[in-house]
Design a protein around this motif. Sequence first.
Motif, PDB file in Angstrom:
ATOM      1  N   UNK A 322     -10.004  -8.570  -7.893  1.00 44.83           N
ATOM      2  CA  UNK A 322     -11.695  -7.791  -7.600  1.00 44.83           C
ATOM      3  C   UNK A 322     -11.165  -6.426  -7.782  1.00 44.83           C
ATOM      4  N   UNK A 323     -10.294  -6.511  -7.697  1.00 47.13           N
ATOM      5  CA  UNK A 323     -10.296  -4.442  -8.152  1.00 47.13           C
ATOM      6  C   UNK A 323      -9.681  -4.207  -9.256  1.00 47.13           C
ATOM      7  N   UNK A 324      -9.977  -3.017 -10.256  1.00 48.75           N
ATOM      8  CA  UNK A 324      -9.908  -2.660 -10.853  1.00 48.75           C
ATOM      9  C   UNK A 324      -8.847  -2.661 -12.163  1.00 48.75           C
ATOM     10  N   UNK A 325      -8.886  -2.080 -13.117  1.00 52.29           N
ATOM     11  CA  UNK A 325      -7.296  -2.990 -13.417  1.00 52.29           C
ATOM     12  C   UNK A 325      -5.854  -1.954 -12.369  1.00 52.29           C
ATOM     13  N   UNK A 326      -6.529  -0.419 -12.980  1.00 53.21           N
ATOM     14  CA  UNK A 326      -6.005   0.752 -12.602  1.00 53.21           C
ATOM     15  C   UNK A 326      -4.921   0.211 -11.498  1.00 53.21           C
ATOM     16  N   UNK A 327      -6.213  -0.063  -9.939  1.00 53.76           N
ATOM     17  CA  UNK A 327      -5.700  -0.075  -8.974  1.00 53.76           C
ATOM     18  C   UNK A 327      -4.670  -1.518  -8.818  1.00 53.76           C
ATOM     19  N   UNK A 328      -5.306  -2.305  -9.174  1.00 53.86           N
ATOM     20  CA  UNK A 328      -4.463  -3.895  -9.223  1.00 53.86           C
ATOM     21  C   UNK A 328      -3.353  -3.768 -10.206  1.00 53.86           C
ATOM     22  N   UNK A 329      -3.175  -2.792 -10.900  1.00 52.81           N
ATOM     23  CA  UNK A 329      -1.221  -2.552 -11.355  1.00 52.81           C
ATOM     24  C   UNK A 329      -1.086  -1.746 -10.509  1.00 52.81           C
ATOM     25  N   UNK A 330      -1.021  -0.945 -10.009  1.00 47.72           N
ATOM     26  CA  UNK A 330      -0.435  -0.259  -8.910  1.00 47.72           C
ATOM     27  C   UNK A 330      -0.376  -0.979  -7.533  1.00 47.72           C
ATOM     28  N   UNK A 331      -0.926  -2.282  -7.598  1.00 46.72           N
ATOM     29  CA  UNK A 331      -0.840  -2.792  -6.155  1.00 46.72           C
ATOM     30  C   UNK A 331       0.270  -3.944  -6.590  1.00 46.72           C
ATOM     31  N   UNK A 332       0.427  -4.243  -7.654  1.00 46.82           N
ATOM     32  CA  UNK A 332       0.866  -4.794  -8.903  1.00 46.82           C
ATOM     33  C   UNK A 332       2.853  -4.419  -8.684  1.00 46.82           C
ATOM     34  N   UNK A 333       2.749  -3.134  -9.388  1.00 44.14           N
ATOM     35  CA  UNK A 333       3.885  -2.303  -9.325  1.00 44.14           C
ATOM     36  C   UNK A 333       4.727  -2.218  -7.665  1.00 44.14           C
ATOM     37  N   UNK A 334       3.987  -1.440  -6.829  1.00 44.81           N
ATOM     38  CA  UNK A 334       4.295  -1.149  -5.530  1.00 44.81           C
ATOM     39  C   UNK A 334       5.204  -2.449  -4.614  1.00 44.81           C
ATOM     40  N   UNK A 335       4.192  -3.312  -5.534  1.00 44.15           N
ATOM     41  CA  UNK A 335       4.708  -4.617  -4.478  1.00 44.15           C
ATOM     42  C   UNK A 335       6.240  -5.144  -5.064  1.00 44.15           C
ATOM     43  N   UNK A 336       6.282  -4.948  -5.966  1.00 36.17           N
ATOM     44  CA  UNK A 336       6.983  -5.520  -6.940  1.00 36.17           C
ATOM     45  C   UNK A 336       8.399  -4.135  -6.625  1.00 36.17           C
ATOM     46  N   UNK A 337       8.505  -2.759  -6.580  1.00 33.23           N
ATOM     47  CA  UNK A 337       9.078  -1.316  -5.871  1.00 33.23           C
ATOM     48  C   UNK A 337       9.637  -2.200  -4.498  1.00 33.23           C
ATOM     49  N   UNK A 338       8.675  -2.184  -3.343  1.00 30.97           N
ATOM     50  CA  UNK A 338       9.262  -2.180  -2.469  1.00 30.97           C
ATOM     51  C   UNK A 338      10.050  -4.071  -1.650  1.00 30.97           C
ATOM     52  N   UNK A 339       9.144  -5.197  -2.513  1.00 38.21           N
ATOM     53  CA  UNK A 339      10.228  -6.016  -2.218  1.00 38.21           C
ATOM     54  C   UNK A 339      11.709  -6.224  -3.285  1.00 38.21           C
TER      55      UNK A 339
END
Length: 388
Positions: A322-339
Motif C-alpha cells: 500500500x506504500x510507494x515503491x521507495x518506501x516499500x523497498x526501504x521496508x524490505x531492505x531494513x527488515x532483511x538487515x535486521x533479520x
Amino acid sequence: MPPLGTAAYLPALPQAEAEVGTYIGSIQLTLTAFIIGMALGQLALGPLSDRLGRRPLLLAGIIAFVAASAGLAFAPTLEVMIALRVVQGFAAASGMVLGRAIVSDVASGEQAAKTMSIIMAAGVVVPALAPLLGAGVLAFAQWRTIFLVLAGLGALVGVWVLLRVPETLPREARGAGRPARPAGNGAVQSSLPRFILFVLIVALSFLSMYAYVSAAPLVFQQVHGFSPTGYAVAGAVLSFVMGGVGFLGTRILGRSTRFGVITPMRAVTLGAGMLFVGAALVALAVMLGAAAGWLIAALAVAVAPIPILQGSASALAMDVSPFKAGASSAIIGATMSAFGAAAPPIVGMLGADARPMAAVMGGAAVLALVAALVAGRRASAPVDAAAR
C-alpha cells in the motif's frame, strides 16, 4: 556496491588492524559501521526517492560512494575510517533500495520477479568473488589500494547509470500516496497483510542464509577440520549454487509445466518448500554426524532456492504494497538487515557446534513456509468488496 564494500575489504583486515587498530579487534568496527550505514541509507533514501525521483539520488549515492572510498584510502586514524565507512555504507545503500524501486516502477508480476531474482543472485555471487578481488589487489599493492579500486569501480557504475538509466518515476507520480498502476500491467490489489507476509518471507530466508554464513567458519574449520582455503572454496561453491539457481529462475518463471504455470506466487511456495526440505536435510546431517560432503550437499539444497524465493517474494511485496515503491523497498531492505544481523548472536548463544546453525535454519524455514502458504491462500481468496 554493497557486497563489494563489505567483502572486498575482508582479506585486508589483518594488515589494516596492524596499521590503524587501537586495540585487538578494533578494525572490525569498520565492518559494523558499513552495515549501519547501509541500514540507515535504505530507510532514508527509499522514501526520499518517492518525492525527489530515483535517478538524482542514485547518482548522488554513487558519487558519495566514490568519494568515501577514495577518502578511506588516505584515512589517518581508526575514527576517521569508521566515520567514512558509515558514509560509504549509506551511499552504497542507494543501489540496493533504489534498484528495487526502479524495478517496481517499470515492471510488475512475472517480469519484476525475474529481474529481482537476477538482483538477488548477483547479491550472493559477488560476495563470493569480492574477497578474491581484495586478495588480488594485496598481491600487488598495500591494503589501502583496495579502496581506490572500489572508487574506480563505483565511478564506472556511475558512468553506466548516467548513460543508461533514465528517471523511472514521473513528476506527477511523486509525493504522498501510492500512484495507481496502469491497467493490464499485471498489478494486483494492494494489501498490507500480504505485503507483510512477503516481507517476512524475504527476511526469514535471509535469516536462514545468514545462520549458515555466520556459523560456516566454525562448522567447517573447527568441526570438520577444513583449512581456511578449503572453507573459502566450500563457501564459494555454495554461493555459485545460489547464483546459478537464481539466474535459472529467470528462465523458469512464466513457463508452463505439468504442474501448471510457474507464477511468482508458485515460485515463492516452491522455493519455501525447498528451503524447508534443505533445512531438514541439514538437521539430519548434523544429528547423524555425517561427513562434510553430505553437509555441503544438504546446505546446497537449502540455500539454492533463496535468490528466486527472495526475488519473487520481493516483487510480489512491491506489487501488493500500500506504500510507494521507495518506501516499500526501504521496508524490505531494513527488515532483511535486521533479520540478518540477528543471526550471528542467535547462533552464538545456542552453542559452539553445528547444531545452532541447523536449528536456526530450520526454524526460519518453517516460518517462511507457513508465511508462503498463508500468502498463497490469501492470493487465491476473492477480494472482499469492502476492501476495494
